[in-house]
Design a protein around this motif. Structure first.
Motif, PDB file in Angstrom:
ATOM      1  N   HIS A   1       0.837  -1.201   0.000  1.00  0.00           N
ATOM      2  CA  HIS A   1       0.000   0.000   0.000  1.00  0.00           C
ATOM      3  C   HIS A   1       0.872   1.252   0.000  1.00  0.00           C
ATOM      4  O   HIS A   1       0.626   2.211   0.736  1.00  0.00           O
ATOM      5  N   ASN A   2       1.879   1.249  -0.828  1.00  0.00           N
ATOM      6  CA  ASN A   2       2.779   2.402  -0.944  1.00  0.00           C
ATOM      7  C   ASN A   2       1.978   3.622  -1.380  1.00  0.00           C
ATOM      8  O   ASN A   2       1.265   3.579  -2.392  1.00  0.00           O
ATOM      9  N   PRO A   3       2.060   4.733  -0.634  1.00  0.00           N
ATOM     10  CA  PRO A   3       1.240   5.914  -0.985  1.00  0.00           C
ATOM     11  C   PRO A   3       1.769   6.678  -2.197  1.00  0.00           C
ATOM     12  O   PRO A   3       1.062   7.516  -2.742  1.00  0.00           O
ATOM     13  N   ASN A   4       3.015   6.397  -2.590  1.00  0.00           N
ATOM     14  CA  ASN A   4       3.621   7.177  -3.671  1.00  0.00           C
ATOM     15  C   ASN A   4       3.514   6.484  -5.027  1.00  0.00           C
ATOM     16  O   ASN A   4       3.188   7.125  -6.030  1.00  0.00           O
ATOM     17  N   PHE A   5       3.802   5.184  -5.068  1.00  0.00           N
ATOM     18  CA  PHE A   5       3.898   4.504  -6.354  1.00  0.00           C
ATOM     19  C   PHE A   5       3.167   3.161  -6.304  1.00  0.00           C
ATOM     20  O   PHE A   5       2.929   2.607  -5.215  1.00  0.00           O
ATOM     21  N   THR A   6       2.850   2.664  -7.479  1.00  0.00           N
ATOM     22  CA  THR A   6       2.221   1.353  -7.609  1.00  0.00           C
ATOM     23  C   THR A   6       2.731   0.693  -8.886  1.00  0.00           C
ATOM     24  O   THR A   6       3.262   1.360  -9.781  1.00  0.00           O
ATOM     25  N   VAL A   7       2.561  -0.639  -8.975  1.00  0.00           N
ATOM     26  CA  VAL A   7       3.013  -1.431 -10.138  1.00  0.00           C
ATOM     27  C   VAL A   7       1.803  -2.164 -10.694  1.00  0.00           C
ATOM     28  O   VAL A   7       1.068  -2.814  -9.944  1.00  0.00           O
ATOM     29  N   ARG A   8       1.620  -2.082 -12.005  1.00  0.00           N
ATOM     30  CA  ARG A   8       0.523  -2.778 -12.675  1.00  0.00           C
ATOM     31  C   ARG A   8       1.102  -3.784 -13.663  1.00  0.00           C
ATOM     32  O   ARG A   8       1.871  -3.411 -14.566  1.00  0.00           O
TER      33      ARG A   8
END
Length: 632
Positions: A373-380
């Motif tokens: 649940h990183n507030p800055n980045f995500t991976v799709r």
């Protein structure tokens, strides 16, 4: 001739008389032959000739030469005649009246099983008493169980049949072969065809001799498989060879170390089982090729060699990693609130796996569980072995943090699966309004407002270069002796423009300056006329003024023509001559009289009345011919 004369006075007592003496022949010479001996050739079995045979069917093969004494006698052979003799040698020439015959009915031969094709096995010969071409014999194999393995050729020098090996023979398979060989005359005389067939046959028996042969592998090559990372001593496979000889000697196996320099394998010398000596890595070498020897224990010189290919099977022992050293960039902004249902794309990543495709793709990309649940980045995960990295919010600032390290977990589809954590660097950069990167250095905010020494030097250098360019431009203009600006007191319409420059070079560009067509007075809307002094100044219509600084000559000329046509104070003088546009699209054609077939007195200029006010003066001068004649 004879005459009687007086002995005392020597006077003729009678006229001369003619006496004829005839010599009569007597048999005092025997007959003689022109040659001491004579030679004659008579075909054998011949009964026709000047010298006839006394015996029927005389055979050359029985007696080839005869000697005969011939006597010649004169006086018709009567008593008292003389005679002479000579010798005649009569030779009987050969005819093909004898067929070839083998001196024996069976020939015995032998051949080793180690013999190679083309090797001579033995010879046979059929005798023919005839000579020359009548004695030529050819040989052929007409029957037998060895027709596929043997062949026969003819040696015409010795008239022998040479038996040769056509294919290899095997003592253990068959030990004897039989051939039926035929010998026949090449040339046959039809006159003696009734004597029987001019050919003969014989039986040739060939025995196969045993030879010490090298071992033979049961297969021409072997392919085995072994898994990578298998423990030392793992069995790879087996090779098998046997002794083809009847003795069936035991075999000993060995590996050709020139093909296994790293000594990955070993072989049992007694049974041919191949084993590993160390774990193998498929990612380093997927195929290994070695050669195995098989030799007889009692005769090491008899050995055979076979290639063995060993395939290293893949095991999922490598985790996927980034396919390239990726680096992400994101633009800083003043936005501090999280974006609602919106993400900002940063970079697309992919992975690479050293394992085989069965243990590699498909790849799965994700964040570690602790920062899922990183507030800055995500991976799709794009589900095509790639993934996109996105920013979950805006408002990044280089003053707060200019670099983010994002761990990304990549898993493969092997059994069992392998995974690795890779770190992606994301830099916060300054961007322009279009999102293009300008700077990713955090020190840009703390630079002094003043210019550095290097910047000042660069600015001064630019100023000096500009000054030099201006000086050079002015110098060149002075050398050309042309003013930079067309002054008002110089009317460009009175300029004489010459076109006598030869083409080529820079003179064409200097023959006419396009700037002379831009009258500064015309630009300001005032067109002075030096040919007349108008009663009042006509101001052209604003809509017909050309745009300032226009360099379109065509538009400039059209504008001036339209103004002149509508100017009631201007006489129809042609004050602008632009030869570059002469005659284009003119319905009147050329005004030149160079090509006119008639003189000036014959020309009709009444059409000048229709050309408008600009040509009124010209129409008055040339178009009133009749009036001029009446006045005169």
């Amino acid at each position: 001739m004879a005459q009687a004369v007086d002995r005392d006075t020597n006077r003729p007592l009678e006229p001369p008389s003619e006496f004829i003496v005839k010599v009569q022949d007597i048999n005092d010479n025997p007959p003689e032959f022109l040659h001491e001996t004579y030679h004659a050739n008579v075909p054998e079995r011949s009964n026709v000739g000047i010298i006839r045979t006394a015996l029927p069917n005389m055979d050359r093969e029985a007696k080839e030469e005869y000697h005969v004494v011939i006597q010649a006698k004169d006086m018709g052979g009567h008593m008292g005649g003389l005679s002479g003799t000579t010798k005649v040698t009569i030779t009987l020439t050969d005819v093909n009246d004898n067929p070839p015959k083998f001196p024996q009915s069976v020939y015995q031969m032998s051949v080793s099983e180690a013999a190679v094709p083309g090797e001579e096995v033995g010879r046979v010969k059929a005798k023919d008493p005839d000579i020359g071409e009548n004695g030529l014999v050819t040989y052929n194999i007409v029957d037998g169980d060895g027709m596929e393995l043997f062949e026969i050729t003819t040696d015409y020098e010795t008239q022998e049949g040479v038996v040769k090996l056509k294919k290899p023979v095997d003592f253990e398979t068959k030990r004897a072969y039989s051939l039926k060989v035929e010998a026949a005359n090449v040339h046959i005389d039809p006159k003696f065809i009734s004597n029987g067939p001019f050919k003969d046959t014989v039986t040739v028996k060939i025995a196969v001799e045993d030879a010490d042969e090298p071992p033979m592998f049961l297969a021409p090559s072997y392919i085995h498989e072994v898994q990578e990372n298998a423990a030392a001593g793992t069995v790879v496979g087996r090779v098998h060879a046997k002794d083809p000889d009847a003795a069936n000697s035991p075999i000993r196996y060995s590996i050709d170390r020139h093909t296994d320099l790293d000594r990955f394998f070993t072989i049992n010398p007694e049974d041919g089982f191949i084993k590993t000596t160390k774990p193998l890595d498929r990612e380093e070498t997927a195929w290994l090729n070695i050669s195995v020897f098989a030799a007889e224990i009692h005769n090491r010189h008899q050995e055979a060699k076979v290639p063995v290919a060993i395939r290293v099977l893949d095991v999922n022992d490598n985790a996927p990693k980034f396919a390239a050293p990726y680096e992400g960039f994101i633009c800083e902004s003043d936005q501090t609130k999280p974006l609602s249902n919106q993400v900002i794309p940063i970079v697309t990543i992919s992975a690479d796996d050293k394992d085989d495709t069965a243990n590699g793709p498909r790849f799965i990309f994700s964040l570690p569980p602790e920062i899922i649940h990183n507030p800055n980045f995500t991976v799709r995960d794009n589900r095509d072995n790639t993934a996109g990295v996105y920013a979950r919010r805006g408002g990044f600032s280089r003053q707060k943090q200019d670099l983010y390290l994002l761990p990304i977990v990549i898993s493969d589809g092997g059994i069992p699966p392998m995974s690795s954590t890779n770190t992606l660097s994301i830099k916060v950069c300054g961007c322009d309004v279009n999102g293009a990167l300008l700077s990713c250095n955090a020190e840009a905010y703390v630079l002094n407002a003043g210019l550095s020494t290097g910047a000042l030097i660069a600015i001064l250098a630019c100023i000096v270069i500009l000054l030099v360019i201006v000086v050079l431009f002015v110098t060149l203009r002075k050398q050309k002796k042309e003013p930079l600006i067309v002054f008002e007191e110089e009317d460009v319409r009175e300029n004489i423009i010459t076109y006598d420059d030869e083409g080529g070079g820079e003179e064409d560009t200097e023959a006419f300056d396009i700037a002379t067509l831009q009258n500064p007075d015309g630009i300001n809307g005032f067109i002075p006329r030096k040919d007349i002094k108008p009663e009042y100044q006509y101001m052209p219509r604003p809509g017909l003024r050309p745009a300032p600084n226009s360099v379109d000559v065509d538009d400039f000329i059209n504008t001036r023509i339209q103004e002149a046509d509508n100017d009631p104070t201007a006489p129809p003088y042609d004050s602008i001559q632009i030869y570059g546009y002469e005659g284009r699209g003119s319905v009147a054609g050329s005004l030149s009289s160079l090509e006119s077939a008639t003189t000036d007195s014959d020309l009709d200029y009444d059409y000048l009345q229709n050309w408008g006010p600009r040509f009124k003066k010209l129409a008055d001068l040339y178009g009133s011919k009749d009036t001029f004649d009446d006045d005169s």
